[in-house]
Structures are given as structure tokens and as C-alpha cells.
Design an enzyme around this catalytic site. Structure first.
Site, PDB file in Angstrom:
ATOM      1  N   HIS A   1       1.116  -1.243   0.062  1.00  0.00           N
ATOM      2  CA  HIS A   1       0.103  -0.084   0.018  1.00  0.00           C
ATOM      3  C   HIS A   1       0.763   1.182  -0.215  1.00  0.00           C
ATOM      4  O   HIS A   1       2.145   1.131  -0.011  1.00  0.00           O
ATOM      5  CB  HIS A   1      -0.857  -0.099   1.139  1.00  0.00           C
ATOM      6  CG  HIS A   1      -0.209  -0.201   2.496  1.00  0.00           C
ATOM      7  ND1 HIS A   1       0.523   0.569   2.830  1.00  0.00           N
ATOM      8  CD2 HIS A   1      -0.208  -1.355   3.358  1.00  0.00           C
ATOM      9  CE1 HIS A   1       1.216   0.324   4.061  1.00  0.00           C
ATOM     10  NE2 HIS A   1       0.528  -1.175   4.421  1.00  0.00           N
TER      11      HIS A   1
ATOM     12  N   HIS B   1       3.990   1.292   2.392  1.00  0.00           N
ATOM     13  CA  HIS B   1       5.375   0.498   1.726  1.00  0.00           C
ATOM     14  C   HIS B   1       5.847   1.461   0.662  1.00  0.00           C
ATOM     15  O   HIS B   1       7.094   1.723   0.614  1.00  0.00           O
ATOM     16  CB  HIS B   1       4.830  -0.596   1.212  1.00  0.00           C
ATOM     17  CG  HIS B   1       4.343  -1.593   2.095  1.00  0.00           C
ATOM     18  ND1 HIS B   1       2.924  -2.049   1.908  1.00  0.00           N
ATOM     19  CD2 HIS B   1       4.924  -2.406   3.262  1.00  0.00           C
ATOM     20  CE1 HIS B   1       2.630  -2.714   2.939  1.00  0.00           C
ATOM     21  NE2 HIS B   1       3.851  -3.421   3.685  1.00  0.00           N
TER      22      HIS B   1
ATOM     23  N   SER C   1      -1.244  -3.752   5.545  1.00  0.00           N
ATOM     24  CA  SER C   1      -2.081  -4.869   4.897  1.00  0.00           C
ATOM     25  C   SER C   1      -3.235  -5.672   5.474  1.00  0.00           C
ATOM     26  O   SER C   1      -3.860  -5.852   4.795  1.00  0.00           O
ATOM     27  CB  SER C   1      -0.709  -5.856   4.553  1.00  0.00           C
ATOM     28  OG  SER C   1       0.385  -5.255   3.920  1.00  0.00           O
TER      29      SER C   1
HETATM   30  P1  AMP Z   1       5.086  -5.149   6.414  1.00  0.00           P
HETATM   31  O1  AMP Z   1       5.027  -5.496   4.844  1.00  0.00           O
HETATM   32  O2  AMP Z   1       3.929  -4.932   7.231  1.00  0.00           O
HETATM   33  O3  AMP Z   1       6.110  -5.897   7.220  1.00  0.00           O
HETATM   34  O4  AMP Z   1       5.700  -3.875   6.174  1.00  0.00           O
HETATM   35  C1  AMP Z   1       6.938  -3.625   5.552  1.00  0.00           C
HETATM   36  C2  AMP Z   1       7.595  -2.125   5.872  1.00  0.00           C
HETATM   37  O5  AMP Z   1       6.599  -0.906   5.724  1.00  0.00           O
HETATM   38  C3  AMP Z   1       7.865  -2.051   7.595  1.00  0.00           C
HETATM   39  O6  AMP Z   1       9.032  -1.313   7.794  1.00  0.00           O
HETATM   40  C4  AMP Z   1       6.824  -1.298   8.124  1.00  0.00           C
HETATM   41  O7  AMP Z   1       6.890  -0.463   9.297  1.00  0.00           O
HETATM   42  C5  AMP Z   1       6.111  -0.451   6.844  1.00  0.00           C
HETATM   43  N1  AMP Z   1       4.769  -0.031   6.764  1.00  0.00           N
HETATM   44  C6  AMP Z   1       3.625  -0.690   7.118  1.00  0.00           C
HETATM   45  N2  AMP Z   1       2.608   0.149   7.049  1.00  0.00           N
HETATM   46  C7  AMP Z   1       3.093   1.434   6.895  1.00  0.00           C
HETATM   47  C8  AMP Z   1       2.518   2.739   7.037  1.00  0.00           C
HETATM   48  N3  AMP Z   1       1.075   2.877   7.133  1.00  0.00           N
HETATM   49  N4  AMP Z   1       3.321   3.865   6.791  1.00  0.00           N
HETATM   50  C9  AMP Z   1       4.677   3.611   6.772  1.00  0.00           C
HETATM   51  N5  AMP Z   1       5.214   2.475   6.771  1.00  0.00           N
HETATM   52  C10 AMP Z   1       4.495   1.556   6.704  1.00  0.00           C
END
Ligand code: AMP
Length: 282
Positions: free
Chosen positions: A34, A37, A186
Site C-alpha cells: 500500500h 510501503h 496490509s
Molecule cells: P510489512 O509488510 O507490514 O512487514 O511492512 C513493511 C515495512 O513497511 C515495515 O517497515 C513497516 O513499518 C512499513 N509500513 C507498514 N505500514 C506502513 C504505513 N502505514 N506507513 C509507513 N510505513 C509502513
């Protein structure tokens, strides 16, 4: 954009592009991408010669098998989005590639594993530390981008980089939110219409706490205001709300002395567990 599934193929590609004098930015994700990311990837693209994103739903960081089973996946859409913003390569290994045999090594993360998320997600941060250190060794980035959304993860990985002398600059990026304030995640894809509305309670509680603290209220008073807020409704289930130092995640008390204070919250909307936080200076 190069799409790579194998570690040896990624190494060959990186050897040819990540030559001395160039910088490599890395954005590890679990996919179902999203704008949150993408903000990390865009920052990396802006500041590095080469950007690699990884997409891997890491089984060792899921303490709840149901969460792993229902974790959203949209690989084609993810590839399209990364290609559109100019990412150079996406690394999409499978479980066999990352864990040809179960890992024997584990991490002792000390007090950081016993507080906040660590209390409710046993083994989660060991899984995070394991996969991120593997990915760091495979990709060997100069800069790595993580979201403030997973604040405790960032604090722990920052310590991992320091304690294990990884030559990597860690960048913490702000939380990207939906127009109404809900932190992008997500897992939001799993919410039905009603739950999506109810999920806003966590953001509203953070706002309430922020206003309280900024108007000079104490930590204790703010915590009980937030507890009241959740007691008055039965739409979401609060797991914890804490007010901590943004760097150490240890409890803080007034006077705050102008430091960065994190308001951190977690809870369930139906079956879906969500986290959020504000960092404020008071
Ligand atoms: P994930 O796919 O949930 O493991 O997230 C991958 C990276 O994206 C991690 O460093 C999260 O902290 C970051 N992330 C997830 N959601 C957000 C958001 N809403 N804003 C900024 N970074 C995010």
C-alpha cells in the site's frame, strides 16, 4: 524491474549493479503493498542509485498460525506498483529459499522483547531479527528503510545493526494514513465495512491522548482517559496503550523535557489485530 526468486541470482545481479561508488537502498516487506510501503520505496529510490524491495511473508515471525494463514497476498499488483515507481529489483523468495532447514540460531533481544508487542507476540521479534539479518546479509544494502508504524521493530532492528556492526544506515519513515486517520496496513484488507469504521477507535484514542498530554495532563491521567474511552464502547478490544520514550521504549513520566515520546496502542477489531502510534515532542 528485475524480479528475482533465488539468492544466487540476486547476488549475481547485485554484484553487477552495486559497484563501488554506488549506494543501495533496501525495503523489506511482506507484500500486499500500500502507500505506506511505497513511501519507503520512493524515499529509497530518491536517495540511492539502486533500490531493492523484498516481498516475503516470513513464517517465523507469526506467533498466531491463523494470522499467517489469512495474511493478504497480491504479488502481481505488488510487482506492478513497484515497477511503476521505478524500483530496480524485487526479491521474492519462497520458504524453501529462506529456510532450507529450520534455523537453530535465535536472538536474545533482552528487555525489548518483554514489553509492548513482545508481551503479546511471543517469538515474533526473534523471527523478525532472524529474517532481517538474513536479508541484510543477502542484499548488503547501504541504507535500509522501515516504517514508524512498527516502532518496536525499528527500535529492535536499530539495536541489531548497532550490536552486530552491520554497516547499514537505518531510516525510519513516518506513518502513512488513510484520509480519516487510520494507519495503512496490509491487514486492513481483512476488515469488513463495519470493522473498518470501528478500527478508527485506535487513531481517535491516540489523538485524545496527544491532546491530553499537550495540554499538560499527566501520564496517569492520560492513561485513564484512554482506558475510559475504550470502556465506553465494545467495538474494538484494546490490548495495550502505553506512553514510552520513542528511542528506548521505556516508560516515561512528566516532566518530559522536550524528548520524543511515543504513544503506542494495539488491539483487535474482530479477528484482526492492529497497531498504531504517535510520536510527539513534549
Ligand atoms: P510489512 O509488510 O507490514 O512487514 O511492512 C513493511 C515495512 O513497511 C515495515 O517497515 C513497516 O513499518 C512499513 N509500513 C507498514 N505500514 C506502513 C504505513 N502505514 N506507513 C509507513 N510505513 C509502513
Amino acid at each position: 524491474m528485475k524480479i528475482v526468486k533465488d539468492i544466487p541470482d540476486l547476488r549475481i545481479f547485485l554484484t553487477s549493479v552495486h559497484v563501488p561508488g554506488t549506494s543501495l537502498g533496501f525495503v523489506p516487506t511482506m507484500g500486499a503493498l500500500h502507500e505506506g510501503h511505497l513511501s519507503l520505496a520512493k524515499e529509497s529510490i530518491k536517495n540511492n542509485d539502486i533500490t531493492v524491495c523484498s516481498i516475503f511473508v516470513n513464517p517465523t515471525q507469526f506467533n498466531n498460525p491463523d494470522d499467517l494463514l489469512h495474511y493478504p497476498k497480491s504479488p502481481e499488483e505488488d510487482i506492478r506498483m513497484l515497477e511503476e515507481i521505478g524500483c530496480d529489483a524485487v526479491f521474492m523468495p519462497d520458504n524453501q529459499m529462506m529456510y532450507p532447514e529450520p534455523a537453530v540460531i535465535s536472538f536474545n533481544i533482552g528487555y525489548l522483547d518483554t514489553i509492548l508487542e513482545g508481551k503479546f507476540r511471543k517469538g515474533h521479534f526473534n523471527g523478525v531479527a532472524l529474517i532481517v539479518s538474513k536479508l541484510f546479509n543477502i542484499v548488503r544494502p547501504d541504507n535500509a528503510y522501515f516504517g514508524q508504524k512498527d516502532l518496536q521493530q525499528f527500535v529492535i532492528l536499530n539495536r541489531l545493526v548497532k550490536d552486530l556492526s552491520y554497516p547499514i544506515n537505518m531510516v525510519r519513515m513516518p506513518i502513512v494514513r488513510e484520509p480519516d486517520g487510520l494507519a495503512m496496513s496490509s491487514r486492513n484488507r481483512r476488515l469488513n465495512k463495519e470493522e473498518r469504521k470501528n478500527a478508527l477507535a485506535f487513531y481517535q484514542a491516540l489523538k485524545l491522548a496527544q491532546e491530553n498530554l499537550q495540554s499538560g495532563q499527566t501520564v496517569n491521567n492520560t492513561k485513564s482517559e484512554v482506558a475510559d474511552f475504550f470502556q465506553k464502547q465494545n467495538k474494538v478490544k484494546l490490548e495495550y496503550f502505553e506512553i514510552v520514550d520513542a528511542e528506548t521504549l521505556l516508560d516515561v513520566k512528566e516532566p518530559f523535557g522536550g524528548r520524543e515520546v511515543a504513544l503506542v496502542i494495539a488491539g483487535y477489531v474482530g479477528e484482526v489485530r492492529l497497531i498504531d502510534n504517535f510520536i510527539i515532542r513534549i
